[in-house]
Design a protein around this motif. Sequence first.
Motif, PDB file in Angstrom:
ATOM      1  N   ARG A   1      -9.889  -8.154 -10.696  1.00 34.97           N
ATOM      2  CA  ARG A   1      -8.448  -8.226 -10.918  1.00 34.97           C
ATOM      3  C   ARG A   1      -8.147  -7.948 -12.385  1.00 34.97           C
ATOM      4  N   VAL A   2      -7.123  -7.138 -12.641  1.00 38.95           N
ATOM      5  CA  VAL A   2      -6.725  -6.808 -14.003  1.00 38.95           C
ATOM      6  C   VAL A   2      -6.095  -8.046 -14.639  1.00 38.95           C
ATOM      7  N   VAL A   3      -6.617  -8.445 -15.813  1.00 39.01           N
ATOM      8  CA  VAL A   3      -6.073  -9.620 -16.500  1.00 39.01           C
ATOM      9  C   VAL A   3      -5.367  -9.247 -17.795  1.00 39.01           C
ATOM     10  N   CYS A   4      -5.611  -8.041 -18.314  1.00 38.38           N
ATOM     11  CA  CYS A   4      -4.953  -7.612 -19.543  1.00 38.38           C
ATOM     12  C   CYS A   4      -4.826  -6.092 -19.521  1.00 38.38           C
ATOM     13  N   SER A   5      -3.625  -5.597 -19.792  1.00 38.91           N
ATOM     14  CA  SER A   5      -3.430  -4.144 -19.825  1.00 38.91           C
ATOM     15  C   SER A   5      -2.620  -3.724 -21.045  1.00 38.91           C
ATOM     16  N   THR A   6      -2.701  -4.471 -22.132  1.00 40.10           N
ATOM     17  CA  THR A   6      -1.899  -4.166 -23.310  1.00 40.10           C
ATOM     18  C   THR A   6      -2.467  -3.009 -24.121  1.00 40.10           C
ATOM     19  N   ASN A   7      -3.778  -2.795 -24.081  1.00 38.57           N
ATOM     20  CA  ASN A   7      -4.381  -1.703 -24.858  1.00 38.57           C
ATOM     21  C   ASN A   7      -4.110  -0.358 -24.204  1.00 38.57           C
ATOM     22  N   ASP A   8      -4.101   0.682 -25.010  1.00 41.53           N
ATOM     23  CA  ASP A   8      -3.852   2.027 -24.501  1.00 41.53           C
ATOM     24  C   ASP A   8      -5.113   2.559 -23.823  1.00 41.53           C
ATOM     25  N   LYS A   9      -4.980   3.000 -22.565  1.00 41.26           N
ATOM     26  CA  LYS A   9      -6.061   3.568 -21.761  1.00 41.26           C
ATOM     27  C   LYS A   9      -7.220   2.607 -21.518  1.00 41.26           C
ATOM     28  N   THR A  10      -6.974   1.311 -21.640  1.00 37.42           N
ATOM     29  CA  THR A  10      -8.014   0.314 -21.406  1.00 37.42           C
ATOM     30  C   THR A  10      -7.416  -0.872 -20.680  1.00 37.42           C
ATOM     31  N   VAL A  11      -8.135  -1.369 -19.681  1.00 34.68           N
ATOM     32  CA  VAL A  11      -7.736  -2.589 -18.991  1.00 34.68           C
ATOM     33  C   VAL A  11      -8.914  -3.554 -18.998  1.00 34.68           C
ATOM     34  N   ALA A  12      -8.591  -4.833 -19.059  1.00 39.50           N
ATOM     35  CA  ALA A  12      -9.617  -5.865 -18.944  1.00 39.50           C
ATOM     36  C   ALA A  12      -9.607  -6.351 -17.505  1.00 39.50           C
ATOM     37  N   VAL A  13     -10.758  -6.290 -16.854  1.00 46.36           N
ATOM     38  CA  VAL A  13     -10.866  -6.638 -15.446  1.00 46.36           C
ATOM     39  C   VAL A  13     -11.804  -7.829 -15.312  1.00 46.36           C
ATOM     40  N   GLU A  14     -11.352  -8.847 -14.591  1.00 45.58           N
ATOM     41  CA  GLU A  14     -12.172 -10.037 -14.366  1.00 45.58           C
ATOM     42  C   GLU A  14     -12.805  -9.935 -12.980  1.00 45.58           C
ATOM     43  N   VAL A  15     -14.131  -9.937 -12.951  1.00 43.18           N
ATOM     44  CA  VAL A  15     -14.881  -9.830 -11.703  1.00 43.18           C
ATOM     45  C   VAL A  15     -15.417 -11.213 -11.361  1.00 43.18           C
ATOM     46  N   THR A  16     -15.154 -11.653 -10.142  1.00 41.82           N
ATOM     47  CA  THR A  16     -15.614 -12.956  -9.678  1.00 41.82           C
ATOM     48  C   THR A  16     -16.687 -12.745  -8.625  1.00 41.82           C
TER      49      THR A  16
ATOM     50  N   PRO B   1     -21.135   5.687 -21.214  1.00 43.23           N
ATOM     51  CA  PRO B   1     -20.381   4.857 -22.159  1.00 43.23           C
ATOM     52  C   PRO B   1     -19.220   5.631 -22.783  1.00 43.23           C
ATOM     53  N   ILE B   2     -18.029   5.076 -22.694  1.00 42.46           N
ATOM     54  CA  ILE B   2     -16.835   5.700 -23.254  1.00 42.46           C
ATOM     55  C   ILE B   2     -16.609   5.184 -24.672  1.00 42.46           C
ATOM     56  N   SER B   3     -16.891   3.907 -24.880  1.00 41.64           N
ATOM     57  CA  SER B   3     -16.836   3.320 -26.216  1.00 41.64           C
ATOM     58  C   SER B   3     -17.917   2.238 -26.272  1.00 41.64           C
TER      59      SER B   3
ATOM     60  N   THR C   1     -17.713  -0.943 -25.765  1.00 43.70           N
ATOM     61  CA  THR C   1     -17.643  -1.941 -24.696  1.00 43.70           C
ATOM     62  C   THR C   1     -17.235  -1.367 -23.343  1.00 43.70           C
ATOM     63  N   LYS C   2     -16.784  -0.110 -23.282  1.00 44.11           N
ATOM     64  CA  LYS C   2     -16.304   0.459 -22.023  1.00 44.11           C
ATOM     65  C   LYS C   2     -17.374   1.336 -21.389  1.00 44.11           C
ATOM     66  N   THR C   3     -17.876   0.903 -20.225  1.00 46.16           N
ATOM     67  CA  THR C   3     -18.806   1.730 -19.458  1.00 46.16           C
ATOM     68  C   THR C   3     -18.356   1.856 -18.009  1.00 46.16           C
ATOM     69  N   PHE C   4     -17.136   1.420 -17.710  1.00 47.06           N
ATOM     70  CA  PHE C   4     -16.595   1.500 -16.362  1.00 47.06           C
ATOM     71  C   PHE C   4     -15.285   2.264 -16.365  1.00 47.06           C
ATOM     72  N   ILE C   5     -14.949   2.843 -15.217  1.00 51.05           N
ATOM     73  CA  ILE C   5     -13.670   3.513 -15.007  1.00 51.05           C
ATOM     74  C   ILE C   5     -12.942   2.748 -13.906  1.00 51.05           C
ATOM     75  N   ALA C   6     -11.696   2.378 -14.157  1.00 56.08           N
ATOM     76  CA  ALA C   6     -10.898   1.651 -13.169  1.00 56.08           C
ATOM     77  C   ALA C   6     -10.329   2.633 -12.157  1.00 56.08           C
ATOM     78  N   VAL C   7     -10.535   2.330 -10.884  1.00 50.88           N
ATOM     79  CA  VAL C   7     -10.088   3.185  -9.788  1.00 50.88           C
ATOM     80  C   VAL C   7      -9.292   2.308  -8.825  1.00 50.88           C
ATOM     81  N   PRO C   8      -8.139   2.791  -8.329  1.00 52.89           N
ATOM     82  CA  PRO C   8      -7.399   1.975  -7.366  1.00 52.89           C
ATOM     83  C   PRO C   8      -8.201   1.804  -6.075  1.00 52.89           C
ATOM     84  N   LEU C   9      -8.061   0.638  -5.471  1.00 54.12           N
ATOM     85  CA  LEU C   9      -8.775   0.368  -4.225  1.00 54.12           C
ATOM     86  C   LEU C   9      -8.199   1.206  -3.099  1.00 54.12           C
ATOM     87  N   PRO C  10      -9.043   1.707  -2.210  1.00 55.88           N
ATOM     88  CA  PRO C  10      -8.500   2.406  -1.039  1.00 55.88           C
ATOM     89  C   PRO C  10      -7.780   1.404  -0.153  1.00 55.88           C
ATOM     90  N   PRO C  11      -6.710   1.838   0.524  1.00 59.90           N
ATOM     91  CA  PRO C  11      -5.938   0.890   1.349  1.00 59.90           C
ATOM     92  C   PRO C  11      -6.783   0.383   2.515  1.00 59.90           C
TER      93      PRO C  11
END
Length: 151
Positions: free
Chosen positions: A59-74, A114-116, A118-128
């Motif tokens: 789940r996305v918990v922070c999206s304030t940065n440009d082209k970066t989202v923080a995702v919390e995986v449980t 690696p994109i930067s 700390t970034k090694t993942f790409i966020a993709v919308p879930l299929p319905p």
Amino acid sequence: MSLTASLLPFSPTKLSTQFLHGSTPLSFLSKPTSSLSFPTPLRHTSLQPIKALKYLQGRVVCSTNDKTVAVEVTRLAPHPKYKRRVRKKKKYQAHDENNQFQVGDVVQLEKSRPISKTKTFIAVPLPPKNVKKKEEEGTSELGIPLESQQV
């Protein structure tokens, strides 16, 4: 009597220990030899290498940065002492090219180069998911109209 004199009746090629099970003569183990003298184990070339951790969902918990989202995986993991499954949470930084995700969105993370730092993942919308919509309230589960609906 010396030690070497007591070992003369035994030849090194016939000696074996309980650890060798008699399969390898002791002479192979007592003398250092090159690795070329031992047969190499057979390798199966048809097996594909194991690729771990391809996809994560969170789940996305922070999206304030440009082209970066923080995702919390449980994930659920057993407690080391009590063996009860407990929730473990971890935050990942993911690349969001179009800034399309907002806080609370559920996304899938794909492993990439690696994109930067700390970034090694790409966020993709879930299929319905295939969610069945509620049918008309006038019909039962079998598709037969209720007695109160019949005229």
